[in-house]
Motif scaffolding. Sequence first.
Motif, PDB file in Angstrom:
ATOM      1  N   PRO A   1       0.820  -1.212   0.000  1.00  0.00           N
ATOM      2  CA  PRO A   1       0.000   0.000   0.000  1.00  0.00           C
ATOM      3  C   PRO A   1       0.857   1.268   0.000  1.00  0.00           C
ATOM      4  CG  PRO A   1      -0.904  -1.604   1.523  1.00  0.00           C
ATOM      5  CD  PRO A   1       0.409  -2.157   1.051  1.00  0.00           C
ATOM      6  N   GLY A   2       0.719   2.042  -1.061  1.00  0.00           N
ATOM      7  CA  GLY A   2       1.427   3.312  -1.168  1.00  0.00           C
ATOM      8  C   GLY A   2       2.858   3.236  -1.627  1.00  0.00           C
ATOM      9  N   LEU A   3       3.419   2.036  -1.811  1.00  0.00           N
ATOM     10  CA  LEU A   3       4.841   1.949  -2.132  1.00  0.00           C
ATOM     11  C   LEU A   3       5.164   0.710  -2.957  1.00  0.00           C
ATOM     12  CD1 LEU A   3       7.701   3.160  -1.660  1.00  0.00           C
ATOM     13  CD2 LEU A   3       7.879   1.648   0.335  1.00  0.00           C
ATOM     14  N   VAL A   4       5.936   0.922  -4.038  1.00  0.00           N
ATOM     15  CA  VAL A   4       6.509  -0.159  -4.833  1.00  0.00           C
ATOM     16  C   VAL A   4       8.014  -0.114  -4.637  1.00  0.00           C
ATOM     17  CG1 VAL A   4       6.969  -0.988  -7.174  1.00  0.00           C
ATOM     18  CG2 VAL A   4       4.675  -0.214  -6.560  1.00  0.00           C
TER      19      VAL A   4
ATOM     20  N   VAL B   1      15.180   0.784  -5.844  1.00  0.00           N
ATOM     21  CA  VAL B   1      14.172   1.668  -6.436  1.00  0.00           C
ATOM     22  C   VAL B   1      12.954   1.714  -5.521  1.00  0.00           C
ATOM     23  CG1 VAL B   1      12.552   1.909  -8.373  1.00  0.00           C
ATOM     24  CG2 VAL B   1      14.933   1.282  -8.805  1.00  0.00           C
ATOM     25  N   ARG B   2      12.403   2.921  -5.364  1.00  0.00           N
ATOM     26  CA  ARG B   2      11.187   3.116  -4.584  1.00  0.00           C
ATOM     27  C   ARG B   2      10.254   4.047  -5.370  1.00  0.00           C
ATOM     28  NH1 ARG B   2      11.643   2.188   1.005  1.00  0.00           N
ATOM     29  NH2 ARG B   2      10.216   3.918   1.447  1.00  0.00           N
ATOM     30  N   ILE B   3       9.002   3.640  -5.523  1.00  0.00           N
ATOM     31  CA  ILE B   3       8.000   4.458  -6.212  1.00  0.00           C
ATOM     32  C   ILE B   3       6.793   4.589  -5.284  1.00  0.00           C
ATOM     33  CG2 ILE B   3       6.572   4.741  -8.268  1.00  0.00           C
ATOM     34  CD1 ILE B   3       8.470   2.804  -9.713  1.00  0.00           C
ATOM     35  N   GLY B   4       6.574   5.785  -4.798  1.00  0.00           N
ATOM     36  CA  GLY B   4       5.470   6.021  -3.874  1.00  0.00           C
ATOM     37  C   GLY B   4       4.267   6.628  -4.580  1.00  0.00           C
ATOM     38  N   LEU B   5       3.089   6.176  -4.198  1.00  0.00           N
ATOM     39  CA  LEU B   5       1.821   6.737  -4.678  1.00  0.00           C
ATOM     40  C   LEU B   5       0.838   6.631  -3.515  1.00  0.00           C
ATOM     41  CD1 LEU B   5       0.100   7.876  -7.032  1.00  0.00           C
ATOM     42  CD2 LEU B   5      -0.521   5.516  -7.582  1.00  0.00           C
ATOM     43  N   ALA B   6       0.260   7.749  -3.124  1.00  0.00           N
ATOM     44  CA  ALA B   6      -0.544   7.785  -1.908  1.00  0.00           C
ATOM     45  C   ALA B   6      -1.659   6.741  -1.924  1.00  0.00           C
ATOM     46  CB  ALA B   6      -1.134   9.181  -1.716  1.00  0.00           C
ATOM     47  N   ALA B   7      -1.737   5.964  -0.850  1.00  0.00           N
ATOM     48  CA  ALA B   7      -2.842   5.015  -0.682  1.00  0.00           C
ATOM     49  C   ALA B   7      -4.078   5.775  -0.208  1.00  0.00           C
ATOM     50  CB  ALA B   7      -2.460   3.937   0.329  1.00  0.00           C
ATOM     51  N   PHE B   8      -5.251   5.293  -0.628  1.00  0.00           N
ATOM     52  CA  PHE B   8      -6.492   5.947  -0.211  1.00  0.00           C
ATOM     53  C   PHE B   8      -6.755   5.653   1.265  1.00  0.00           C
ATOM     54  CE2 PHE B   8      -7.834   4.989  -4.815  1.00  0.00           C
ATOM     55  CZ  PHE B   8      -7.255   6.167  -5.259  1.00  0.00           C
TER      56      PHE B   8
ATOM     57  N   ASP C   1       4.139  14.636 -10.255  1.00  0.00           N
ATOM     58  CA  ASP C   1       4.589  14.877  -8.886  1.00  0.00           C
ATOM     59  C   ASP C   1       3.805  14.068  -7.857  1.00  0.00           C
ATOM     60  OD1 ASP C   1       2.199  16.219  -9.003  1.00  0.00           O
ATOM     61  OD2 ASP C   1       3.035  18.209  -8.616  1.00  0.00           O
ATOM     62  N   GLU C   2       2.759  13.341  -8.284  1.00  0.00           N
ATOM     63  CA  GLU C   2       2.078  12.430  -7.364  1.00  0.00           C
ATOM     64  C   GLU C   2       2.891  11.164  -7.130  1.00  0.00           C
ATOM     65  OE1 GLU C   2      -1.978  11.567  -8.300  1.00  0.00           O
ATOM     66  OE2 GLU C   2      -2.433  13.633  -8.863  1.00  0.00           O
ATOM     67  N   LEU C   3       3.876  10.921  -7.984  1.00  0.00           N
ATOM     68  CA  LEU C   3       4.742   9.762  -7.846  1.00  0.00           C
ATOM     69  C   LEU C   3       6.046  10.181  -7.179  1.00  0.00           C
ATOM     70  CD1 LEU C   3       4.232   8.271 -11.407  1.00  0.00           C
ATOM     71  CD2 LEU C   3       3.448   7.204  -9.289  1.00  0.00           C
ATOM     72  N   ALA C   4       6.358   9.583  -6.048  1.00  0.00           N
ATOM     73  CA  ALA C   4       7.632   9.841  -5.371  1.00  0.00           C
ATOM     74  C   ALA C   4       8.637   8.809  -5.872  1.00  0.00           C
ATOM     75  CB  ALA C   4       7.457   9.740  -3.862  1.00  0.00           C
ATOM     76  N   GLN C   5       9.530   9.228  -6.777  1.00  0.00           N
ATOM     77  CA  GLN C   5      10.456   8.304  -7.437  1.00  0.00           C
ATOM     78  C   GLN C   5      11.858   8.452  -6.840  1.00  0.00           C
ATOM     79  OE1 GLN C   5       9.942   8.249 -11.877  1.00  0.00           O
ATOM     80  NE2 GLN C   5       8.548   9.955 -11.504  1.00  0.00           N
ATOM     81  N   ARG C   6      12.411   7.337  -6.414  1.00  0.00           N
ATOM     82  CA  ARG C   6      13.745   7.330  -5.824  1.00  0.00           C
ATOM     83  C   ARG C   6      14.535   6.146  -6.351  1.00  0.00           C
ATOM     84  NH1 ARG C   6      11.853  11.441  -4.707  1.00  0.00           N
ATOM     85  NH2 ARG C   6      11.630  12.506  -2.691  1.00  0.00           N
ATOM     86  N   CYS C   7      15.797   6.392  -6.695  1.00  0.00           N
ATOM     87  CA  CYS C   7      16.694   5.327  -7.112  1.00  0.00           C
ATOM     88  C   CYS C   7      18.076   5.636  -6.538  1.00  0.00           C
ATOM     89  CB  CYS C   7      16.765   5.205  -8.634  1.00  0.00           C
ATOM     90  SG  CYS C   7      17.856   3.861  -9.202  1.00  0.00           S
TER      91      CYS C   7
END
Length: 302
Positions: A75-78, A92-99, A147-153
Motif C-alpha cells: 500500500p502506497g509503495l513499490v 528503487v522506490r515508487i510512492g503513490l498515496a494510498a487511499f 509529482d504524485e509519484l515519489a520516485q527514488r533510485c
Amino acid sequence: MTTPGSEATGRFAEFGPPRRVEGGLRARSTRGAIGQSWWSRRFLEVLESFALGTRLTRGRAYARRGQVLHLDVAPGLVTASVQGSRPEPYQVRIGLAAFPAELWRRIEAELAAQAFFSARLLAGDLPAELEELFASAGAPLFPAAVDELAQRCSCPDFAVPCKHLAATFYLLAEAFDADPFQLLHWRGRSRDELLGRLRTLRGAGTTEAPVSVRAPSTMESSPAAGAARVLGSLPPAPLDEAVDRFWVSPVPLPDRPPTLVTAPDLLLRQLGPPGPAIGGPGLLERLRRAYRDLGRPRPAAE
C-alpha cells in the motif's frame, strides 16, 4: 578546471553495460508495446502523458533483459532491486498515496451496491467502468500528475525517471496484467480485504451505500453499470399496476441476448499469482499460454 560536460563524463566513465543477471524478472513482451489489459495500458499511457520521453522508454530494454531482480507492491509503495553496471543492485522506490480507510469504505459500499461490479471483481477482473467510479469518488486510480509519484533510485543518474525506475514501471505494468488487484493493493486495499468486504456487504443484503458513509458531493454521482444503465431512467411503477407484467421486460429485448466475453485466463486471475516455491510468475505465464492454446478453435477435420 573542468567543464560541466567533462565532469559528467568523468562521473559516469567507470560505468559500462549492465551486469548479466540470472533469474531476473524478465518482461513477457519481447517487442512492441508492453501491457495487455486495459488497466496496465492505461497506467503506461498516463506515464507517457507526462512527457518523460526517452527517459521512460530506455528502461524497456532493462525490463526485457531481466535486470529487475525483485519487485514488491505494498500500500502506497513499490520497491524493486535493479541490477546495473555496479556490483550492488540499485534500490528503487515508487510512492503513490494510498487511499484512506474511510474513502475505501465508501467505495466498497458503492461497489457492493451494483451487482455488475461485485460479480466482475469476485471473478478476478477489473471492469473498465471502475476507473470512472473511482474518479467520481474523488479518488482517481491513476496519478494525474508526475509529482504524485515519489520516485527514488540509489543510482548516480540525475534523470528522473532513470532507466532503473523506468524498467520498474514496465515490470509493474506487467504485474498488473498478471494480477489486476495489485493496482488496488498499491492504492491501499489487498485482494483478500476487498473481496472479503464485498462478500460481507452482499451477504448482508446491501443494495445501496448507507447514507452515513456517502460523501456529500462525490459518490452521489457515481456511474451506473450493468442493468442499472438501462433501468435507472425508468419511472417506478406501482406494484398493483405491474403484477400482470411482472415477467415482461420493461424495455425491448435485443434480437440476440448479450454474452459475457471472458478471457481464457480468468481462473488464473481469481487464484492470484503462485508462490515462488511452485514456479512464481514463470509458472503463471506458462499456464496462461496453455489456457489460450486450449481456448483456440480447432480446425474442422477433413
